[in-house]
Write a protein that holds these residues in place. Structure first.
Motif, PDB file in Angstrom:
ATOM      1  N   ARG A  25     117.944  34.445  20.147  1.00  0.00           N
ATOM      2  CA  ARG A  25     116.650  34.792  19.581  1.00  0.00           C
ATOM      3  C   ARG A  25     115.995  35.915  20.392  1.00  0.00           C
ATOM      4  NH1 ARG A  25     116.817  29.144  19.687  1.00  0.00           N
ATOM      5  NH2 ARG A  25     117.345  28.233  17.690  1.00  0.00           N
ATOM      6  N   ASP A  28     111.655  36.854  26.418  1.00  0.00           N
ATOM      7  CA  ASP A  28     110.292  36.731  26.905  1.00  0.00           C
ATOM      8  C   ASP A  28     109.834  38.109  27.394  1.00  0.00           C
ATOM      9  OD1 ASP A  28     107.923  36.203  28.168  1.00  0.00           O
ATOM     10  OD2 ASP A  28     108.661  34.521  29.348  1.00  0.00           O
ATOM     11  N   ASP A  37     114.419  30.809  24.570  1.00  0.00           N
ATOM     12  CA  ASP A  37     114.505  29.928  23.406  1.00  0.00           C
ATOM     13  C   ASP A  37     113.139  29.283  23.195  1.00  0.00           C
ATOM     14  OD1 ASP A  37     117.323  30.210  23.018  1.00  0.00           O
ATOM     15  OD2 ASP A  37     117.642  28.884  24.735  1.00  0.00           O
ATOM     16  N   PRO A  38     112.576  29.414  22.004  1.00  0.00           N
ATOM     17  CA  PRO A  38     111.306  28.735  21.741  1.00  0.00           C
ATOM     18  C   PRO A  38     111.465  27.227  21.941  1.00  0.00           C
ATOM     19  CG  PRO A  38     111.843  30.283  19.981  1.00  0.00           C
ATOM     20  CD  PRO A  38     113.061  30.172  20.834  1.00  0.00           C
ATOM     21  N   ASP A  76     104.350  21.478  28.238  1.00  0.00           N
ATOM     22  CA  ASP A  76     104.208  22.919  28.013  1.00  0.00           C
ATOM     23  C   ASP A  76     102.783  23.326  28.343  1.00  0.00           C
ATOM     24  OD1 ASP A  76     102.622  22.169  25.855  1.00  0.00           O
ATOM     25  OD2 ASP A  76     104.106  22.707  24.339  1.00  0.00           O
ATOM     26  N   GLY A 154     112.062  27.917  28.925  1.00  0.00           N
ATOM     27  CA  GLY A 154     112.624  28.931  28.042  1.00  0.00           C
ATOM     28  C   GLY A 154     114.096  28.769  27.743  1.00  0.00           C
TER      29      GLY A 154
END
Length: 349
Positions: A25, A28, A37-38, A76, A154
């Motif tokens: 994907r 950052d 990675d979200p 988070d 991440g």
């Protein structure tokens, strides 16, 4: 039994160099050199398949099976979220675990594990946890045993093998801690010896996990659950009346031998069909007595002469000498009092 941890090996390619995660994907913008990675809102948990005996070999690691509620701890920038196995938000029900998660010093992570309450012997007690959470209750004393790390700063770790995930997990939740978040430690001991020790201690069982497998949601053979069930014969000394249960039997009252006397060791409420319940009710009513052979009182109890012997599956003993998590397996075809469980076996533990 002193647990020992093994140091997992890093992932290496044919040249001996450490393998790198593939970029996925977007990256950052604050750290353009790192793949990003979200963080997922939820990951369907990996479930263990039941087996009667543990697998053997160096490819497997072994842990205690914790009898509690499966939780995923999400950390988070928005805060802490504790999700149940089916995705319910139970953060408010485990304030101690939530507070401990805030103090881990992690920016973003998803931990997989089990929320439990421990008894005085250090064993997880599901009944205590259920009582604490009855209705919309809150448990301040619950502990979270972390056994997997699915996401970290991440990085989606579900595609990496368990040995790597465990290595990262142990850096965040060191072994031997006594806080509200603890590591479910790997037990470096022969699998058969471990299972025997777990049975002796009255634990729920053990879990075997393949070191080289990624995290697969749903049930698979990557994780195997071996329960510490025992089976023995006990005398039926009555039953509890019920208006709603099949056959009118809410549970069978059980007794074991101690010398020439009978000792009440609890009851069994599950495992018998409606047909079984009808037969047991009719037979026990023919054996009805006003004087119980064990010192029990209860307006809904119907006492019977000690004649019928049942085979009962159970998972250890409680502190007050009762069977834990009982399951009716049937009547013994030959009614032999000598086959009834002798409490000398329990006292010798």
């Amino acid at each position: 039994m002193t647990p020992k941890r093994r140091s997992p090996l890093p992932l290496l390619d044919e040249s001996g160099a450490t393998l790198q995660s593939r970029p996925v994907r977007k990256r950052d913008p604050q750290q353009p050199g790192l793949p990003f990675d979200p963080m997922p809102d939820r990951i369907e948990p990996c479930l263990a398949s039941r087996r009667p005996a543990p697998p053997k070999g160096p490819d497997w690691l072994y842990e205690v099976k914790w009898g509690g509620y499966r939780l995923a701890v999400h950390i988070d920038s928005k805060g802490i979220c504790l999700l149940t196995r089916d995705g319910q938000d139970w953060t408010h029900r485990f304030p101690g675990i939530a507070a401990a998660a805030r103090n881990l010093g992690v920016n973003a992570a998803i931990f997989d594990g089990e929320a439990v309450i421990l008894d005085d012997e250090g064993r997880s007690d599901f009944a205590m946890l259920q009582n604490a959470l009855g209705g919309r209750g809150v448990s301040q004393e619950a502990i979270f045993y972390a056994f997997d790390l699915l996401y970290l700063d991440g990085q989606d770790l579900t595609g990496t093998e368990l040995s790597v995930r465990r290595h990262l997990l142990e850096d965040l939740v060191p072994a031997g801690g006594d806080g509200a978040i603890r590591l479910s430690e790997e037990l470096d001991i022969d699998a058969d010896e471990l299972l025997a020790e777990a049975r002796r201690l009255g634990l729920e069982g053990i879990v075997a996990k393949h070191r080289d497998r990624p995290y697969r949601s749903g049930r698979s053979d990557d994780w195997l659950q071996i329960d510490c069930t025992e089976s023995a014969s006990f005398m039926i000394v009555g039953y509890a009346l019920s208006d709603s249960a099949p056959g009118g039997i809410g549970g069978l009252l059980l007794a074991a031998r101690r010398g020439y006397h009978w000792v009440h060791i609890g009851s069994v409420e599950t495992g018998f069909s409606a047909k079984d319940a009808d037969y047991l009710r009719k037979t026990l009513d023919m054996l009805k007595t006003r004087k119980p052979v064990v010192p029990l009182k209860g307006k809904d109890y119907v006492f019977a002469l000690p004649t019928l012997i049942a085979e009962i599956e159970f998972r250890g003993w409680s502190e007050d000498g009762n069977l834990r998590q009982t399951l009716y397996k049937g009547l013994r075809k030959v009614q032999d009092n000598a086959a009834v469980y002798d409490m000398k076996r329990h006292d010798a533990r």
